[in-house]
Design an enzyme around this catalytic site. Structure first.
Site, PDB file in Angstrom:
ATOM      1  N   ASP A 243     -15.674  50.622 -19.456  1.00  0.00           N
ATOM      2  CA  ASP A 243     -15.547  52.078 -19.601  1.00  0.00           C
ATOM      3  C   ASP A 243     -16.847  52.736 -19.130  1.00  0.00           C
ATOM      4  O   ASP A 243     -17.819  52.046 -18.826  1.00  0.00           O
ATOM      5  CB  ASP A 243     -15.260  52.460 -21.068  1.00  0.00           C
ATOM      6  CG  ASP A 243     -16.346  51.963 -22.001  1.00  0.00           C
ATOM      7  OD1 ASP A 243     -16.190  50.870 -22.563  1.00  0.00           O
ATOM      8  OD2 ASP A 243     -17.375  52.650 -22.128  1.00  0.00           O
TER       9      ASP A 243
ATOM     10  N   GLU B  31     -13.375  37.956 -25.777  1.00  0.00           N
ATOM     11  CA  GLU B  31     -14.532  37.617 -24.954  1.00  0.00           C
ATOM     12  C   GLU B  31     -14.821  36.114 -24.951  1.00  0.00           C
ATOM     13  O   GLU B  31     -15.529  35.624 -24.073  1.00  0.00           O
ATOM     14  CB  GLU B  31     -15.759  38.398 -25.436  1.00  0.00           C
ATOM     15  CG  GLU B  31     -15.612  39.898 -25.176  1.00  0.00           C
ATOM     16  CD  GLU B  31     -16.701  40.745 -25.817  1.00  0.00           C
ATOM     17  OE1 GLU B  31     -16.936  41.852 -25.325  1.00  0.00           O
ATOM     18  OE2 GLU B  31     -17.308  40.309 -26.804  1.00  0.00           O
TER      19      GLU B  31
HETATM   20  N1  ADE Z   1     -18.775  48.021 -25.276  1.00  0.00           N
HETATM   21  C1  ADE Z   1     -17.914  48.393 -24.309  1.00  0.00           C
HETATM   22  N2  ADE Z   1     -18.012  49.725 -24.075  1.00  0.00           N
HETATM   23  C2  ADE Z   1     -18.960  50.196 -24.910  1.00  0.00           C
HETATM   24  C3  ADE Z   1     -19.497  51.473 -25.153  1.00  0.00           C
HETATM   25  N3  ADE Z   1     -19.064  52.533 -24.489  1.00  0.00           N
HETATM   26  N4  ADE Z   1     -20.458  51.598 -26.107  1.00  0.00           N
HETATM   27  C4  ADE Z   1     -20.883  50.503 -26.799  1.00  0.00           C
HETATM   28  N5  ADE Z   1     -20.396  49.282 -26.616  1.00  0.00           N
HETATM   29  C5  ADE Z   1     -19.444  49.112 -25.675  1.00  0.00           C
END
Ligand code: ADE
Length: 233
Positions: free
Chosen positions: A200, A13
């Site tokens: 996600d 990042e």
């Molecule tokens: N960072 C990226 N995806 C995430 C998720 N599903 N839960 C917590 N932090 C995240």
């Protein structure tokens, strides 16, 4: 004169921004490396905080106390809680809430830190507008929206928890640092914004999608931050 603190939780990042900046000084505090220098004409300090709310809060307070940043940008990836936010899209924070704070037994709202007087930490309006404009310039094909970041020390990967975060907090994305950085910024009266690219859907598919999309998603938010810096000097 502005000095912008940029915090990412993970190497990927902050890597892109670090590789493009001119580094004038590197120092370490509390096991975190801080890189000071300039990028696109703006004085910055950038650090990989490590994952989770304690690491992120620690990093933010060091940036304020030791490096005297005037603004904080938190960049990274997040899981989507909003059907309008697909993988690769970008969310700019309107505000942020700790989703794992529960002192409801004493009359506080779920997510509210006792005795602060606020539950949501509100992002700086100017940084928000700048982030949206910058995104449209450098990522014209990417859908960007503003919304609520909910943060906790949990990777969200189940439909049930996802629904809880939507129903209880009206969260738009879930991650593990933003609210604690916002909390520190609030206490120190420092303007902040959180910029998260979606890696996600924070449900049963997250375990598969996250490793596949995190790198590309992190690039989207880094590119946006880089553009913002041209306007912050
Ligand atoms: N960072 C990226 N995806 C995430 C998720 N599903 N839960 C917590 N932090 C995240």
């Amino acid at each position: 004169m502005s000095k912008i603190g940029i915090i990412g939780a993970m190497e990927l990042e902050v890597d892109q921004l670090k590789s493009e900046m001119t580094i004038t000084n590197t120092t370490s505090r509390a096991s975190i490396d801080f890189f000071e220098g300039t990028l696109n004409g703006t004085e910055i300090v950038i650090a990989r905080s490590g994952i989770g709310k304690v690491n992120a809060a620690l990093c933010a307070q060091i940036m304020i106390d030791i490096y005297q940043v005037t603004h904080i940008i938190n960049t990274g990836v997040a899981g989507s809680l909003n059907a309008k936010l697909d993988i690769g899209d970008i969310l700019i924070s309107n505000d942020a809430i700790h989703h794992d704070m529960d002192v409801t037994i004493f009359g506080y709202q779920l997510g509210e830190v006792p005795q602060l007087g606020v539950r949501e930490f509100t992002a700086d309006e100017d940084l928000k507008v700048l982030a949206i404009d910058s995104c449209k310039q450098v990522n014209p094909d990417i859908h960007v929206m503003t919304g609520r970041v909910v943060s906790g020390d949990q990777f969200i990967s189940s439909k049930e928890v996802k629904e809880h975060l939507i129903n209880t907090f009206a969260g738009d994305c879930a991650e593990m640092e933003g609210a604690s950085i916002a909390h520190v910024a609030f206490l120190n009266h420092i303007p902040f914004v959180i910029i998260r690219a979606i890696s996600d859907k924070a449900d049963d598919s997250a375990e598969m999608d996250y490793p596949t999309f995190e790198r590309e998603a992190a690039k989207h938010s880094a590119r946006l931050v880089e553009r913002m810096l041209t306007k912050l000097s």
